[in-house]
Enzyme design. Sequence first.
Site, PDB file in Angstrom:
ATOM      1  N   LEU A 113       0.837  -1.201   0.000  1.00 53.17           N
ATOM      2  CA  LEU A 113       0.000   0.000   0.000  1.00 53.17           C
ATOM      3  C   LEU A 113       0.877   1.259   0.000  1.00 53.17           C
ATOM      4  O   LEU A 113       0.735   2.128  -0.865  1.00 53.17           O
ATOM      5  CB  LEU A 113      -0.922  -0.012   1.228  1.00 53.17           C
ATOM      6  CG  LEU A 113      -1.737   1.254   1.492  1.00 53.17           C
ATOM      7  CD1 LEU A 113      -2.778   1.460   0.399  1.00 53.17           C
ATOM      8  CD2 LEU A 113      -2.436   1.176   2.850  1.00 53.17           C
ATOM      9  N   THR A 165       6.624  -4.840   4.020  1.00 53.06           N
ATOM     10  CA  THR A 165       7.032  -5.948   4.901  1.00 53.06           C
ATOM     11  C   THR A 165       6.918  -7.281   4.177  1.00 53.06           C
ATOM     12  O   THR A 165       5.922  -7.545   3.507  1.00 53.06           O
ATOM     13  CB  THR A 165       6.148  -5.965   6.165  1.00 53.06           C
ATOM     14  OG1 THR A 165       6.266  -4.696   6.801  1.00 53.06           O
ATOM     15  CG2 THR A 165       6.584  -7.055   7.133  1.00 53.06           C
ATOM     16  N   GLN A 225      15.334   2.839  31.772  1.00 51.25           N
ATOM     17  CA  GLN A 225      15.722   3.653  32.921  1.00 51.25           C
ATOM     18  C   GLN A 225      15.931   2.794  34.182  1.00 51.25           C
ATOM     19  O   GLN A 225      16.901   2.973  34.907  1.00 51.25           O
ATOM     20  CB  GLN A 225      14.626   4.710  33.180  1.00 51.25           C
ATOM     21  CG  GLN A 225      15.086   5.870  34.039  1.00 51.25           C
ATOM     22  CD  GLN A 225      16.154   6.716  33.330  1.00 51.25           C
ATOM     23  OE1 GLN A 225      16.278   6.696  32.101  1.00 51.25           O
ATOM     24  NE2 GLN A 225      16.939   7.434  34.116  1.00 51.25           N
ATOM     25  N   GLY A 277      22.569   1.745  33.150  1.00 53.25           N
ATOM     26  CA  GLY A 277      23.520   1.554  32.050  1.00 53.25           C
ATOM     27  C   GLY A 277      23.331   0.204  31.367  1.00 53.25           C
ATOM     28  O   GLY A 277      23.502   0.076  30.151  1.00 53.25           O
ATOM     29  N   GLU A 298       1.019   1.242   9.900  1.00 53.48           N
ATOM     30  CA  GLU A 298      -0.438   1.048   9.871  1.00 53.48           C
ATOM     31  C   GLU A 298      -1.163   2.260  10.467  1.00 53.48           C
ATOM     32  O   GLU A 298      -2.148   2.153  11.199  1.00 53.48           O
ATOM     33  CB  GLU A 298      -0.818  -0.262  10.570  1.00 53.48           C
ATOM     34  CG  GLU A 298      -0.119  -1.431   9.856  1.00 53.48           C
ATOM     35  CD  GLU A 298      -0.664  -2.799  10.197  1.00 53.48           C
ATOM     36  OE1 GLU A 298      -1.826  -2.891  10.607  1.00 53.48           O
ATOM     37  OE2 GLU A 298       0.088  -3.772  10.020  1.00 53.48           O
TER      38      GLU A 298
END
Lengths: 259, 395
Positions: free
Chosen positions: B131, B164, B344, B348, B371
């Site tokens: 599409l 896709t 968060q 790290g 979509e």
Amino acid sequence: MKIAVCVKQVPDTWAEKRLRPADSLLDRESAEGVLNELDEYAVEEALKIQEAHGGEVTIVSMGPERAVETIRKALSMGADAGIHIVDDALSGSDALATSAVLAGVLKDRGFDLIIFGSESTDARMSVVPAMVSERLGLPQLTFAQKVDVNGGTITIERQTDYGFDSVEASSPVVVSVVEKINEPRYPSFKGIMAAKKKPLETLSVADAGVAAGSVGTGAAWSVVADFAARPPKAAGTIVNDEGAGGVKIAEFLATNKII
Amino acid sequence: MRMYSGNPDVPDDVFRDVLIQIRDFVRTRVIPRENEIMSTDEIPADLRAQIADMGLFGFAIPQEWGGLGLDLVQDVELAMELGYTSLSVRSMVGTNNGIAGQVLVDFGSKEQKSRWLPGIASGEIVASFALTEPGAGSNPASLRTTATPDGDGWIINGSKQYITNAPNANLFIVFARVRAQTDKDPGIAVFLVPGEAAGIEVGPHDHKMGQEGSRTADVNFSNVHVGADALVGEDGDAGYRAALTSLARGRIHIAGLAVGTAQRALDESVSYAASATQGGVAIGDFQLVQAMIADMQTGVMAGRALAREAALAYQTGEDRRIAPSVAKLYCTEMVGKVADLAVQVHGGMGYMREVAVERIYRDVRLLRLYEGTSEIQRLIIGAGLVKSAKRKLGS
């Protein structure tokens, strides 16, 4: 070839299991019931033999009401029919009683091959297949990592410490399998749909030809005398490596008689 | 108010077993391979084979055509389970069951269905939904790809992008303009174009921010000839309606996916917070971490309730336009926030490759884009409500 596969519903292997303080029996409500993992290999092997040689695969299970889910799981993998032995009298049965009930159901049904997983993940005794074969007077081919069917001759390979044994017997025969034997299939959605429509026979202890007094807690030869919760994990030993870390590890292993 | 009375093709007890199976499959067979999928940018062939054997390529295709025949109320539950792992796995089966497959289910002729749907349901055919174009994304009315009559068939020309599953598609569901757009008629039709048709050129696969393992590419159609039997529906109108219907249904599916992924990000965060320590204290004992977890849980539960509600409204026919957009808008924005909080909570560690929340953070960014972007959803909701109010006023 007429094949029976004996399966057991066990508490989810990874769940935290509890015993009931009142009667020292497994608290089945404490964990989700699943098809014993090794029994999945037994079902898979039966289906593979059926695919190669034709015939019918029947699932046999002794257990409470909800064990029917486990039979359905095996049926959704592709087995043809199920037999469920369910009876209040069975609660607390040990391996001897279990083998008596299974043997009572299996005899006179004309099975050429009776397959078990080699142990259940809850009790882990690995004795029921041998007991059933003894009661039925059939040869036992246990701990199979490979099963070959050649006409009426069944040959298995059993892993040992020094290689493997090749053991052969004429059918009818009892076989138990280990997890090396195959990769169990996943039921397909179509299999799940079909399982709901497959024949399922429900039997009582009396139907199995076994006296109610010879099963259950009262008749058990093995009982849980006592149990205690696993102690919490003790703090480990921390060694700061100041150059002699390797020696410290070796000493630790030697002290604990690991090396 | 219309009531949902269940799916006669897939009764509740059967569906329960299906869900247990999918949950088990996702957790024992797919999750252990997430990093493999990420690093190879591919779904391993053996995993694809298991997925096909199980029947996942056809969970929403009717049983008559070889699928399982889940309705949308069930589809959304399945989506929540599939959302729990790499979204590319869902993407592999998503076009067959969803946007592409449903065009055939809803608008295909009996001949078209029997030619394509059994292969789509089994996974032998990969269907792709073509599409989006460089100048026409969420708004199908402005498509520039054309289909012109040629003898008893059609000639298709144009370019599609971000398609896709295009690199291995056997069937393209192609939207193309058959006449000029007017106020009443967008002039768009939809065609079934076999992947091997002459004149189709699939570009190299795109390098994306996330969702490794899912392949998208540009597709060019130059003088692609198809027969009259390639046109879906009797007239051009069907194409535009098919696009809108298929997208609306797909939006609820995506809302379910977002909830599943948010649940995973939450579970990863809670288990990390309970085990990771700072100064000898589990970080989950810190109230600021607890607050983040509370916000995540709240989002997940609100999203789950909304996705289920929207699926019910769609299935009963009560609302097939506003509710899908509401569910997609909320749930995909929610999972964005939840994924951000999950990183968060991990500190790290959450920025490291091969840590699940790092992948999730990148994977879910797409959900707010494809979509229909969040902005398009807001337009559909806002404009839809105002339009129906005006209609009531008779203006």
